[in-house]
Design a protein around this motif. Sequence first.
Motif, PDB file in Angstrom:
ATOM      1  N   ALA A  19       3.777 -11.661   8.884  1.00 26.15           N
ATOM      2  CA  ALA A  19       4.073 -10.487   9.700  1.00 26.15           C
ATOM      3  C   ALA A  19       5.244 -10.788  10.619  1.00 26.15           C
ATOM      4  O   ALA A  19       5.393 -11.898  11.127  1.00 26.15           O
ATOM      5  CB  ALA A  19       2.848 -10.102  10.521  1.00 26.15           C
ATOM      6  N   GLU A  37       0.755   5.182   0.992  1.00 28.52           N
ATOM      7  CA  GLU A  37      -0.023   6.211   1.671  1.00 28.52           C
ATOM      8  C   GLU A  37       0.249   7.560   1.023  1.00 28.52           C
ATOM      9  O   GLU A  37       1.289   7.779   0.412  1.00 28.52           O
ATOM     10  CB  GLU A  37       0.370   6.272   3.162  1.00 28.52           C
ATOM     11  CG  GLU A  37       0.250   4.974   3.914  1.00 28.52           C
ATOM     12  CD  GLU A  37      -1.203   4.579   4.185  1.00 28.52           C
ATOM     13  OE1 GLU A  37      -2.065   5.478   4.218  1.00 28.52           O
ATOM     14  OE2 GLU A  37      -1.464   3.376   4.345  1.00 28.52           O
ATOM     15  N   PRO A  69       5.349  -3.509  13.653  1.00 28.59           N
ATOM     16  CA  PRO A  69       4.151  -3.173  12.889  1.00 28.59           C
ATOM     17  C   PRO A  69       4.511  -2.917  11.428  1.00 28.59           C
ATOM     18  O   PRO A  69       5.540  -2.305  11.143  1.00 28.59           O
ATOM     19  CB  PRO A  69       3.630  -1.904  13.578  1.00 28.59           C
ATOM     20  CG  PRO A  69       4.801  -1.344  14.311  1.00 28.59           C
ATOM     21  CD  PRO A  69       5.666  -2.500  14.674  1.00 28.59           C
ATOM     22  N   ASP A  70       3.684  -3.394  10.525  1.00 29.58           N
ATOM     23  CA  ASP A  70       3.903  -3.215   9.087  1.00 29.58           C
ATOM     24  C   ASP A  70       5.186  -3.874   8.589  1.00 29.58           C
ATOM     25  O   ASP A  70       5.716  -3.490   7.555  1.00 29.58           O
ATOM     26  CB  ASP A  70       3.928  -1.721   8.705  1.00 29.58           C
ATOM     27  CG  ASP A  70       2.580  -1.086   8.910  1.00 29.58           C
ATOM     28  OD1 ASP A  70       1.570  -1.806   8.761  1.00 29.58           O
ATOM     29  OD2 ASP A  70       2.527   0.115   9.228  1.00 29.58           O
ATOM     30  N   ASP A 121       9.117   3.560   3.305  1.00 31.61           N
ATOM     31  CA  ASP A 121       8.956   2.113   3.390  1.00 31.61           C
ATOM     32  C   ASP A 121       9.749   1.461   2.271  1.00 31.61           C
ATOM     33  O   ASP A 121       9.969   2.067   1.227  1.00 31.61           O
ATOM     34  CB  ASP A 121       7.475   1.728   3.242  1.00 31.61           C
ATOM     35  CG  ASP A 121       6.646   2.315   4.365  1.00 31.61           C
ATOM     36  OD1 ASP A 121       6.815   1.888   5.510  1.00 31.61           O
ATOM     37  OD2 ASP A 121       5.839   3.227   4.071  1.00 31.61           O
ATOM     38  N   TRP A 125       6.952  -7.268   7.211  1.00 29.39           N
ATOM     39  CA  TRP A 125       6.610  -8.572   6.648  1.00 29.39           C
ATOM     40  C   TRP A 125       7.857  -9.233   6.103  1.00 29.39           C
ATOM     41  O   TRP A 125       8.739  -8.575   5.563  1.00 29.39           O
ATOM     42  CB  TRP A 125       5.599  -8.413   5.501  1.00 29.39           C
ATOM     43  CG  TRP A 125       4.298  -7.793   5.922  1.00 29.39           C
ATOM     44  CD1 TRP A 125       4.075  -6.468   6.170  1.00 29.39           C
ATOM     45  CD2 TRP A 125       3.069  -8.461   6.156  1.00 29.39           C
ATOM     46  NE1 TRP A 125       2.787  -6.273   6.547  1.00 29.39           N
ATOM     47  CE2 TRP A 125       2.132  -7.474   6.545  1.00 29.39           C
ATOM     48  CE3 TRP A 125       2.662  -9.803   6.084  1.00 29.39           C
ATOM     49  CZ2 TRP A 125       0.808  -7.789   6.857  1.00 29.39           C
ATOM     50  CZ3 TRP A 125       1.345 -10.099   6.383  1.00 29.39           C
ATOM     51  CH2 TRP A 125       0.427  -9.102   6.773  1.00 29.39           C
ATOM     52  N   SER A 141       9.332  -0.725   7.236  1.00 31.10           N
ATOM     53  CA  SER A 141       9.693   0.694   7.182  1.00 31.10           C
ATOM     54  C   SER A 141      11.195   0.772   6.932  1.00 31.10           C
ATOM     55  O   SER A 141      11.949  -0.128   7.312  1.00 31.10           O
ATOM     56  CB  SER A 141       9.339   1.373   8.502  1.00 31.10           C
ATOM     57  OG  SER A 141      10.238   0.959   9.510  1.00 31.10           O
ATOM     58  N   THR A 149       0.860  -1.177   0.000  1.00 31.83           N
ATOM     59  CA  THR A 149       0.000   0.000   0.000  1.00 31.83           C
ATOM     60  C   THR A 149       0.897   1.227   0.000  1.00 31.83           C
ATOM     61  O   THR A 149       1.989   1.216   0.558  1.00 31.83           O
ATOM     62  CB  THR A 149      -0.905   0.062   1.245  1.00 31.83           C
ATOM     63  OG1 THR A 149      -0.087  -0.085   2.402  1.00 31.83           O
ATOM     64  CG2 THR A 149      -1.966  -1.009   1.214  1.00 31.83           C
TER      65      THR A 149
END
Lengths: 299, 335
Positions: free
Chosen positions: B312, B32, B317-318, B223, B320, B237, B30
């Motif tokens: 994950a 942003e 967080p975020d 990212d 992978w 990130s 994704t």
Amino acid sequence: MNTSPTTAATTATAAPRRSRSPLELAFRQFLRNRAALASLVILGIIIIACFVGPLLLSNDPAASDWSAISMPPTLLGQHWFGTDELGRDLLVRTLAGGRVSLEVGLLGTLVSGLIGVAWGATAGYIGGRTDAVMMRIVDMMYAIPYMLIAILMMTLLGREFYLVVLTISAFSWLDMARVVRGQTLSLRTREFIDAARATGVSTPGIILRHIVPNLLGVVVVYATVTVPGIVLTESVLSFLGLGVQEPMTSWGVLINDGAQKLESMPWLLLCPAVMLCVTLYCVNFVGDGLRDALDTKER
Amino acid sequence: MALLEVKDLGVRFTRRDASPVDAVQRVSFTLEKGKTLGIVGESGSGKSQTVMALLGLLPGNGQTSGEALYAGRNLLTLSQRELNQIRGDRIGMVFQDPMTSLNPFLTVERQMTEALQLHRGVSRRDARRQAIEALQRVWIPDAAQRIDRYPHEFSGGMRQRVTIATALLTEPEILIADEPTTALDVTVQAQIIELLRELNRDLGTAIILITHDMGVVAGLADDVMVMYAGRTVERASAQALFENPTHPYTRGLLDALPRLDDADGSHDIDAPLRTIAGNPPAPGEAIEGCAFAPRCALAKDRCHTTRPELEAIAGQPDGWRACLRPVGEMMEVVR
């Protein structure tokens, strides 16, 4: 040439010289080629002579001079190229015939160029099935004997000037289409075409604004091959009695007449034949020069 | 809210006399608003094909699967006509080689104003004025004069600035840059990176940056997605990825960066450059396990037979990764 004032030059910034397009650079390169430049000058003289000459000379191409029948070429009298058996001045007839031949050549090249570029660029850029169908049509056209069509058109519809142009153009665009398609195939893989697609330009827009300008070099060079080809075809048709009709004349008609009186009046063949050959040579040299000039186009 | 959401994107090329090649498989990400995503990978890893698929620029034998949602529409199923309203307007693109991505027969003005006239119906005069302003924004001196020039009269770095200015004329929400610095020399590279950073900050343009240069990513991306053999191997990130890479391939890429000094401050100019041994799999090659296993120092038997899925990363967080070996082992790789 490079002293023409532009806004860039007058603002006294770091850009004193004029901006030059790739085609303009090629043209400057061409001017350095002496053989091609000389040919271009000779060609220009022939073209001007053919179009303006008959108007300036006192002799009418169709009028007979009964005091000078079958006269050989002479620089002393009125008839520099001599006269034919009807006393018509061969110089005027050669120039008037040249006008018709050149008109056929230039018009035919223009028409065949337009069709060929449109057809080849469309087939090459779209590709796939469209390309296959369009190029098979070209192949089929190749298979038709054009002489047969020419004979049919001339006998059925009459020996009109525009019909001659039309008939010749209808077949001479095929080569142009093939050349242009090949060039387009290599152009469409270039990144600037992807860039145009990424800009959201439609397919017709890409063909017109991005493909065709890049084809101009090839098209110009190939056109110089087409012009003599069409002039020759017209001569062949005329030689067979299918070209333009008397009293209109062309180099092909004159050569046909001359060939029949070769033994008694050789100048009737020699004068128009030499003009034709010189013209064809010059066009070829110009084409060669253009090809060399455009060869290093990525400067 | 996500500006662009790509789910399970696949790109397959059919071949006339051979089995099809899956250039991209199950890629998701994704983007942003106003963020920068770096896509990293070797040549042939599928990073370029991923964005080409988004813009409908794949060659005729390319097929896509999955979906790419932009403004509620799936880019992958739009017709050429519908795509033409989005690309060049809402999504701009900058290509790798500025020597070939500009049309040699058109002046810079005509190429720049094409998008404006096409998408905004701006008059030629207004388009020209805006184009000159855009050139000034990317530091082209004498923009008002240079705009009438042909591309061959510009240097490589200037041409790339021209293509970036062109892409930004319509103020797109997304700018896709496919290796924008690869064809340029190092000092010019730095200028282009700086320029992209500035535009991202000042105009809020989201950027997808494709590169094989980890240094470029470090300087620009929020990212990072690392691709190998058409698949995502790690996505995190930028900060997390550079500090703590969780995939052996990412670790290898970072180690391969030449350094002027070592971690302890000493520097050894004669030290050999670190590389990842071996080559990536050939396109179309059938792979059973992890595609990276043959080159991986940590690979166990299972890696050669079982394909790792993207999972994950615990506590991140975020983050992978697609690796069968535990995260903890990554630290053991000798640096």
